[in-house]
Design a protein around this motif. Sequence first.
Motif, PDB file in Angstrom:
ATOM      1  N   GLY A  39      37.547  14.163  89.241  1.00  0.00           N
ATOM      2  CA  GLY A  39      38.572  13.767  90.199  1.00  0.00           C
ATOM      3  C   GLY A  39      38.875  14.844  91.218  1.00  0.00           C
ATOM      4  N   PRO A  40      39.967  14.660  91.963  1.00  0.00           N
ATOM      5  CA  PRO A  40      40.249  15.533  93.105  1.00  0.00           C
ATOM      6  C   PRO A  40      41.089  16.763  92.784  1.00  0.00           C
ATOM      7  CG  PRO A  40      41.773  13.694  93.114  1.00  0.00           C
ATOM      8  CD  PRO A  40      40.886  13.498  91.914  1.00  0.00           C
ATOM      9  N   TYR A  41      41.074  17.232  91.541  1.00  0.00           N
ATOM     10  CA  TYR A  41      41.896  18.393  91.185  1.00  0.00           C
ATOM     11  C   TYR A  41      41.010  19.608  90.956  1.00  0.00           C
ATOM     12  CZ  TYR A  41      45.743  15.168  90.856  1.00  0.00           C
ATOM     13  OH  TYR A  41      46.686  14.218  91.171  1.00  0.00           O
ATOM     14  N   GLU A  42      41.340  20.695  91.660  1.00  0.00           N
ATOM     15  CA  GLU A  42      40.582  21.942  91.573  1.00  0.00           C
ATOM     16  C   GLU A  42      41.480  23.037  90.995  1.00  0.00           C
ATOM     17  OE1 GLU A  42      37.422  22.002  92.222  1.00  0.00           O
ATOM     18  OE2 GLU A  42      37.196  20.089  93.287  1.00  0.00           O
ATOM     19  N   THR A  43      40.851  24.021  90.367  1.00  0.00           N
ATOM     20  CA  THR A  43      41.604  25.016  89.590  1.00  0.00           C
ATOM     21  C   THR A  43      41.151  26.437  89.893  1.00  0.00           C
ATOM     22  OG1 THR A  43      41.824  23.410  87.778  1.00  0.00           O
ATOM     23  CG2 THR A  43      42.249  25.712  87.245  1.00  0.00           C
ATOM     24  N   MET A  44      42.117  27.345  89.929  1.00  0.00           N
ATOM     25  CA  MET A  44      41.839  28.782  89.922  1.00  0.00           C
ATOM     26  C   MET A  44      42.489  29.378  88.678  1.00  0.00           C
ATOM     27  SD  MET A  44      42.751  31.863  92.632  1.00  0.00           S
ATOM     28  CE  MET A  44      44.548  31.737  92.435  1.00  0.00           C
ATOM     29  N   ILE A  45      41.686  30.054  87.870  1.00  0.00           N
ATOM     30  CA  ILE A  45      42.168  30.724  86.665  1.00  0.00           C
ATOM     31  C   ILE A  45      42.100  32.225  86.885  1.00  0.00           C
ATOM     32  CG2 ILE A  45      41.715  31.145  84.217  1.00  0.00           C
ATOM     33  CD1 ILE A  45      40.520  28.317  84.070  1.00  0.00           C
ATOM     34  N   VAL A  46      43.186  32.914  86.606  1.00  0.00           N
ATOM     35  CA  VAL A  46      43.214  34.374  86.694  1.00  0.00           C
ATOM     36  C   VAL A  46      43.238  34.930  85.280  1.00  0.00           C
ATOM     37  CG1 VAL A  46      44.374  36.397  87.637  1.00  0.00           C
ATOM     38  CG2 VAL A  46      44.497  34.219  88.862  1.00  0.00           C
ATOM     39  N   LEU A  47      42.204  35.686  84.930  1.00  0.00           N
ATOM     40  CA  LEU A  47      42.087  36.275  83.601  1.00  0.00           C
ATOM     41  C   LEU A  47      42.988  37.505  83.486  1.00  0.00           C
ATOM     42  CD1 LEU A  47      38.207  35.966  83.276  1.00  0.00           C
ATOM     43  CD2 LEU A  47      39.961  34.391  82.419  1.00  0.00           C
ATOM     44  N   PRO A  48      43.237  37.974  82.275  1.00  0.00           N
ATOM     45  CA  PRO A  48      44.152  39.115  82.094  1.00  0.00           C
ATOM     46  C   PRO A  48      43.762  40.359  82.881  1.00  0.00           C
ATOM     47  CG  PRO A  48      43.774  38.035  79.991  1.00  0.00           C
ATOM     48  CD  PRO A  48      42.832  37.389  80.974  1.00  0.00           C
ATOM     49  N   ASP A  49      42.449  40.550  83.119  1.00  0.00           N
ATOM     50  CA  ASP A  49      42.019  41.733  83.879  1.00  0.00           C
ATOM     51  C   ASP A  49      42.076  41.528  85.384  1.00  0.00           C
ATOM     52  OD1 ASP A  49      39.959  39.988  84.311  1.00  0.00           O
ATOM     53  OD2 ASP A  49      38.373  41.262  83.469  1.00  0.00           O
ATOM     54  N   GLY A  50      42.567  40.348  85.826  1.00  0.00           N
ATOM     55  CA  GLY A  50      42.693  40.070  87.243  1.00  0.00           C
ATOM     56  C   GLY A  50      41.514  39.329  87.841  1.00  0.00           C
ATOM     57  N   GLN A  51      40.444  39.126  87.079  1.00  0.00           N
ATOM     58  CA  GLN A  51      39.287  38.389  87.588  1.00  0.00           C
ATOM     59  C   GLN A  51      39.683  36.938  87.847  1.00  0.00           C
ATOM     60  OE1 GLN A  51      35.948  38.289  84.909  1.00  0.00           O
ATOM     61  NE2 GLN A  51      34.760  36.903  86.200  1.00  0.00           N
ATOM     62  N   GLU A  52      39.217  36.392  88.960  1.00  0.00           N
ATOM     63  CA  GLU A  52      39.525  35.016  89.334  1.00  0.00           C
ATOM     64  C   GLU A  52      38.313  34.120  89.111  1.00  0.00           C
ATOM     65  OE1 GLU A  52      40.592  35.389  93.379  1.00  0.00           O
ATOM     66  OE2 GLU A  52      42.297  36.713  92.994  1.00  0.00           O
ATOM     67  N   VAL A  53      38.542  32.981  88.480  1.00  0.00           N
ATOM     68  CA  VAL A  53      37.496  31.992  88.259  1.00  0.00           C
ATOM     69  C   VAL A  53      37.980  30.688  88.879  1.00  0.00           C
ATOM     70  CG1 VAL A  53      36.110  30.757  86.562  1.00  0.00           C
ATOM     71  CG2 VAL A  53      36.837  33.110  86.097  1.00  0.00           C
ATOM     72  N   THR A  54      37.207  30.125  89.805  1.00  0.00           N
ATOM     73  CA  THR A  54      37.629  28.906  90.486  1.00  0.00           C
ATOM     74  C   THR A  54      36.570  27.824  90.346  1.00  0.00           C
ATOM     75  OG1 THR A  54      36.658  29.567  92.610  1.00  0.00           O
ATOM     76  CG2 THR A  54      38.943  30.207  92.202  1.00  0.00           C
ATOM     77  N   THR A  55      37.021  26.572  90.363  1.00  0.00           N
ATOM     78  CA  THR A  55      36.089  25.462  90.453  1.00  0.00           C
ATOM     79  C   THR A  55      35.588  25.377  91.900  1.00  0.00           C
ATOM     80  OG1 THR A  55      37.960  23.959  90.792  1.00  0.00           O
ATOM     81  CG2 THR A  55      37.124  24.180  88.548  1.00  0.00           C
ATOM     82  N   PRO A  56      34.398  24.795  92.118  1.00  0.00           N
ATOM     83  CA  PRO A  56      33.773  24.862  93.449  1.00  0.00           C
ATOM     84  C   PRO A  56      34.627  24.340  94.592  1.00  0.00           C
ATOM     85  CG  PRO A  56      32.181  24.124  91.816  1.00  0.00           C
ATOM     86  CD  PRO A  56      33.503  24.170  91.114  1.00  0.00           C
ATOM     87  N   GLY A  57      35.382  23.258  94.377  1.00  0.00           N
ATOM     88  CA  GLY A  57      36.135  22.656  95.463  1.00  0.00           C
ATOM     89  C   GLY A  57      37.358  23.432  95.887  1.00  0.00           C
ATOM     90  N   PHE A  58      37.772  24.416  95.092  1.00  0.00           N
ATOM     91  CA  PHE A  58      38.966  25.191  95.451  1.00  0.00           C
ATOM     92  C   PHE A  58      38.763  25.924  96.774  1.00  0.00           C
ATOM     93  CE2 PHE A  58      42.439  28.121  95.224  1.00  0.00           C
ATOM     94  CZ  PHE A  58      43.364  27.567  94.346  1.00  0.00           C
ATOM     95  N   ALA A  59      37.544  26.432  96.985  1.00  0.00           N
ATOM     96  CA  ALA A  59      37.273  27.210  98.200  1.00  0.00           C
ATOM     97  C   ALA A  59      37.334  26.366  99.454  1.00  0.00           C
ATOM     98  CB  ALA A  59      35.905  27.874  98.087  1.00  0.00           C
ATOM     99  N   GLU A  60      37.180  25.057  99.330  1.00  0.00           N
ATOM    100  CA  GLU A  60      37.213  24.201 100.507  1.00  0.00           C
ATOM    101  C   GLU A  60      38.569  24.229 101.203  1.00  0.00           C
ATOM    102  OE1 GLU A  60      36.037  20.303  99.372  1.00  0.00           O
ATOM    103  OE2 GLU A  60      34.059  20.937  98.637  1.00  0.00           O
ATOM    104  N   HIS A  61      39.603  24.652 100.493  1.00  0.00           N
ATOM    105  CA  HIS A  61      40.942  24.718 101.067  1.00  0.00           C
ATOM    106  C   HIS A  61      41.311  26.139 101.499  1.00  0.00           C
ATOM    107  CE1 HIS A  61      41.982  20.587  99.974  1.00  0.00           C
ATOM    108  NE2 HIS A  61      41.329  20.814  98.864  1.00  0.00           N
ATOM    109  N   GLY A  62      40.326  27.046 101.486  1.00  0.00           N
ATOM    110  CA  GLY A  62      40.607  28.431 101.826  1.00  0.00           C
ATOM    111  C   GLY A  62      40.845  28.625 103.311  1.00  0.00           C
ATOM    112  N   GLY A  63      41.605  29.678 103.624  1.00  0.00           N
ATOM    113  CA  GLY A  63      41.857  30.029 105.014  1.00  0.00           C
ATOM    114  C   GLY A  63      40.913  31.131 105.453  1.00  0.00           C
TER     115      GLY A  63
END
Length: 280
Positions: free
Chosen positions: A249-273
């Motif tokens: 579906g149309p929901y995208e996610t960014m997960i921030v791990l305890p060390d600060g590393q970011e993991v995103t699903t592919p569609g999250f970047a489509e909304h980037g500035g």
Amino acid sequence: MTISQHAESTTTAFIASSDVAETAAFPGSARVELIMGMPVSVDIRTALPARELNPLLDDAFAWLRWVDDTFSPVKEDSQIGRLNRGRTLRQIPELVEVLHRCDELSEATEGYFEARIDGVTDPSGYIKGWALERLSRALSNAGAGDHRITAGNDTRVRGSAAPGVRWRVGVRDPRDGVVRKVVCAHDLGIATSGGAPVVNPRTGEIQDGLRAVTVIGPDLGLADAYATAVFAMGPMPGRRFAADLARSGPYETMIVLPDGQEVTTPGFAEHGGARSRLAG
């Protein structure tokens, strides 16, 4: 000048100077009030006369206060408070709707989003996003289709910040306030979990395996609940669920791990500035 008037004038000045650099001023009006224990802002950019804008803002905050009075788990006489104490409830369609949706979300997340734990009902992981989503739709139906509503780490944007200009929303790390991503959109819900302790309903323990989870999508209530569920799952189950959510579906996610590393699903970047990460 009252506290709310001071907050309104300060927020309006900030919005005008920082969010839309292309314009020196904008039509519409903005207001901030303390509700649900946090500052809530409603920023309307649609060019409407003051005689229409002011009642819209009055109604918006009246709705949010009603939601708080009805669904707060800490207010003894709220409907949730009465439910948890076995007292008589009023026949409120919204109460039935929210509890039913929470049951559906529990099933959809395999119990990681759970509004009932140890016999206590608390829909807090859904209700704020649901309330802002309902308000956004109401504002659009009333002719104020260009607006941003923010409560805590949840934001709903619709329409434009200025003619042809998408809204820019900084997704902040709830622990240190650093802007990790800038999300640009004309119509989107953005929910971040991690600012308050999240309990894993399966173990009853506070989940500390993640730093933050942000979910974006068309319905802020669902995004809010999904962000809570992914945080409760922890790193690996959360990443698998986020990937499945993006595929289905149309929901995208960014997960921030305890060390600060970011993991995103592919569609999250489509909304980037233009700037996807800022210092603050």
